[in-house]
Write a protein that holds these residues in place. Sequence first.
Motif, PDB file in Angstrom:
ATOM      1  N   TRP A 130      -0.578  31.090 -26.006  1.00  0.00           N
ATOM      2  CA  TRP A 130      -0.718  31.573 -27.391  1.00  0.00           C
ATOM      3  C   TRP A 130      -1.677  32.767 -27.469  1.00  0.00           C
ATOM      4  O   TRP A 130      -1.363  33.809 -28.048  1.00  0.00           O
ATOM      5  N   SER A 131      -2.845  32.628 -26.840  1.00  0.00           N
ATOM      6  CA  SER A 131      -3.863  33.675 -26.923  1.00  0.00           C
ATOM      7  C   SER A 131      -3.387  34.989 -26.306  1.00  0.00           C
ATOM      8  O   SER A 131      -3.563  36.061 -26.890  1.00  0.00           O
ATOM      9  N   GLU A 132      -2.774  34.907 -25.130  1.00  0.00           N
ATOM     10  CA  GLU A 132      -2.434  36.116 -24.389  1.00  0.00           C
ATOM     11  C   GLU A 132      -1.023  36.632 -24.664  1.00  0.00           C
ATOM     12  O   GLU A 132      -0.792  37.838 -24.674  1.00  0.00           O
ATOM     13  N   MET A 133      -0.093  35.718 -24.874  1.00  0.00           N
ATOM     14  CA  MET A 133       1.303  36.133 -25.024  1.00  0.00           C
ATOM     15  C   MET A 133       1.702  36.399 -26.469  1.00  0.00           C
ATOM     16  O   MET A 133       2.681  37.101 -26.726  1.00  0.00           O
ATOM     17  N   LEU A 134       0.955  35.797 -27.401  1.00  0.00           N
ATOM     18  CA  LEU A 134       1.309  35.923 -28.812  1.00  0.00           C
ATOM     19  C   LEU A 134       2.782  35.522 -29.004  1.00  0.00           C
ATOM     20  O   LEU A 134       3.244  34.558 -28.426  1.00  0.00           O
ATOM     21  N   ILE A 135       3.510  36.280 -29.798  1.00  0.00           N
ATOM     22  CA  ILE A 135       4.879  35.871 -30.115  1.00  0.00           C
ATOM     23  C   ILE A 135       5.814  35.935 -28.906  1.00  0.00           C
ATOM     24  O   ILE A 135       6.858  35.289 -28.878  1.00  0.00           O
ATOM     25  N   THR A 136       5.449  36.684 -27.876  1.00  0.00           N
ATOM     26  CA  THR A 136       6.310  36.756 -26.694  1.00  0.00           C
ATOM     27  C   THR A 136       6.366  35.418 -25.954  1.00  0.00           C
ATOM     28  O   THR A 136       7.208  35.233 -25.087  1.00  0.00           O
ATOM     29  N   GLY A 137       5.473  34.484 -26.310  1.00  0.00           N
ATOM     30  CA  GLY A 137       5.486  33.166 -25.685  1.00  0.00           C
ATOM     31  C   GLY A 137       6.767  32.396 -25.919  1.00  0.00           C
ATOM     32  O   GLY A 137       7.122  31.515 -25.115  1.00  0.00           O
ATOM     33  N   TRP A 138       7.484  32.713 -27.015  1.00  0.00           N
ATOM     34  CA  TRP A 138       8.752  32.010 -27.257  1.00  0.00           C
ATOM     35  C   TRP A 138       9.716  32.226 -26.093  1.00  0.00           C
ATOM     36  O   TRP A 138      10.462  31.304 -25.732  1.00  0.00           O
ATOM     37  N   ASN A 139       9.685  33.407 -25.495  1.00  0.00           N
ATOM     38  CA  ASN A 139      10.526  33.681 -24.329  1.00  0.00           C
ATOM     39  C   ASN A 139       9.759  33.489 -23.024  1.00  0.00           C
ATOM     40  O   ASN A 139      10.200  32.781 -22.125  1.00  0.00           O
ATOM     41  N   ARG A 140       8.594  34.120 -22.907  1.00  0.00           N
ATOM     42  CA  ARG A 140       7.880  34.123 -21.628  1.00  0.00           C
ATOM     43  C   ARG A 140       7.379  32.742 -21.233  1.00  0.00           C
ATOM     44  O   ARG A 140       7.406  32.387 -20.047  1.00  0.00           O
ATOM     45  N   ALA A 141       6.913  31.972 -22.191  1.00  0.00           N
ATOM     46  CA  ALA A 141       6.389  30.637 -21.879  1.00  0.00           C
ATOM     47  C   ALA A 141       7.428  29.540 -22.100  1.00  0.00           C
ATOM     48  O   ALA A 141       7.135  28.364 -21.856  1.00  0.00           O
ATOM     49  N   GLY A 142       8.605  29.904 -22.572  1.00  0.00           N
ATOM     50  CA  GLY A 142       9.671  28.914 -22.737  1.00  0.00           C
ATOM     51  C   GLY A 142       9.525  28.017 -23.944  1.00  0.00           C
ATOM     52  O   GLY A 142      10.117  26.940 -23.989  1.00  0.00           O
ATOM     53  N   TRP A 143       8.755  28.453 -24.945  1.00  0.00           N
ATOM     54  CA  TRP A 143       8.574  27.595 -26.114  1.00  0.00           C
ATOM     55  C   TRP A 143       9.898  27.264 -26.801  1.00  0.00           C
ATOM     56  O   TRP A 143      10.087  26.147 -27.277  1.00  0.00           O
ATOM     57  N   TYR A 144      10.793  28.237 -26.848  1.00  0.00           N
ATOM     58  CA  TYR A 144      12.041  28.030 -27.579  1.00  0.00           C
ATOM     59  C   TYR A 144      12.864  26.892 -26.975  1.00  0.00           C
ATOM     60  O   TYR A 144      13.543  26.143 -27.689  1.00  0.00           O
ATOM     61  N   HIS A 145      12.820  26.759 -25.650  1.00  0.00           N
ATOM     62  CA  HIS A 145      13.620  25.740 -24.965  1.00  0.00           C
ATOM     63  C   HIS A 145      12.855  24.424 -24.761  1.00  0.00           C
ATOM     64  O   HIS A 145      13.407  23.477 -24.196  1.00  0.00           O
ATOM     65  N   GLN A 146      11.628  24.406 -25.210  1.00  0.00           N
ATOM     66  CA  GLN A 146      10.790  23.209 -25.012  1.00  0.00           C
ATOM     67  C   GLN A 146      11.406  21.927 -25.591  1.00  0.00           C
ATOM     68  O   GLN A 146      11.327  20.865 -24.951  1.00  0.00           O
ATOM     69  N   PRO A 147      12.039  21.953 -26.769  1.00  0.00           N
ATOM     70  CA  PRO A 147      12.604  20.712 -27.315  1.00  0.00           C
ATOM     71  C   PRO A 147      13.627  20.044 -26.398  1.00  0.00           C
ATOM     72  O   PRO A 147      13.692  18.815 -26.342  1.00  0.00           O
TER      73      PRO A 147
END
Length: 395
Positions: A44-61
């Motif tokens: 969250w701190s470093e990626m901001l909104i790009t975390g949805w793709n870079r950190a895989g938040w969108y596919h987390q569910p």
Amino acid sequence: MTDFNATRRAFHLPAGITYLDGNSLGPMPIGAEQRVAQMMVGEWSEMLITGWNRAGWYHQPRKVGDRVARLIGAGPGQVVMGDTLSIKVFQAVSAARVMRPDRRVILSDSGNFPSDLYVAQGLARAVGAELRVVAPEEVEANITDDLAVLMITEVDYRTGRRHDMKALTRKAHEHGVLTVWDLAHSAGAVDVDLLGADADFAVGCTYKYLNGGPGSPAFIWTNPRLADEAEPILQGWMGHAAPFAFDLEYHPAKGIERMRVGTPPVIAMTGLDAALDVWDGVDMADLRARSIELTEAFIHGVEATSPDLILNTPRDPAQRGSQVSFRHPQGYAIMQALIAEGVIGDFRAPDVLRFGFAPLYNDRDDVSQAVEVLGEILRKSSWDRPEFHQKSAVT
């Protein structure tokens, strides 16, 4: 063979506390604190909104859903996480009701958790259906051809009584009825087999036996034979076939993805994901055997030392989940006295003392301590103090 000493060490268990309330809120897995901190600082701190793709938040569910699937007898790609249990109940029951358009009755039982009944009541009013509620032991006899949906919580939150999922589902299908199973007191507590029972829909929370933390997200499962047909009334952005096309008309995604509604609670789901690490080496048959061992020992111990309490849970272990309840007219005060002595269970109106046994971290020492302290409180009537009669907002 599951190493329950190792799983116990994976939890933060406060010193001097015997915790028998995991059927309300599981304790914190030690790994959850670091995992959530890493997510907040490194993602969250470093990626901001790009975390949805870079950190895989969108596919987390779906990723976390696959981990829950193994614990409830479901397969990969069949479970999705998000929202609250009440929302998932609404989705499942509404989808089942739509699939039986010529029928208008939803059947449940009086042992179901009240919020499930509230959801069904509201849905019934909105669509012109009828909610029919019978005693738990009368469910099977009331499965008839006029029913659209059978909505059942597998393990009764007050008594611990366990419905026979396979038998009730089989009879429901014989009458053309779809089933919705609430696993709030089953997931992580008993050996659930959704595919083996050929259930239709299942939902559950993750903050009890799955130890995901206060308010951690719920899950929903749809039998693969129905997943591309089911259409819940509550249609959300994340359940659209192409959310970022921003189409003004709803088109459901394929399979279980259509059961997504709102934006995933990423921080909470990260904590849940860490909690599920503890389950990686757990065999569900071992878990069930351990649960029976602990609940049997507790029942025998309490009945031998506290004869004024009345067992409120089936004596046959095959007919109960992983909790034990006793009744007493002063149940609330007795439970407050227990908590003051470091034995934490909870109270359910009107007179139920409830104890949840979570094999991942409860052991025979917990049973012995609880039996001893409870017996001492009753022998000395030390529960009869003004502060123990004063009811708090949460019981």
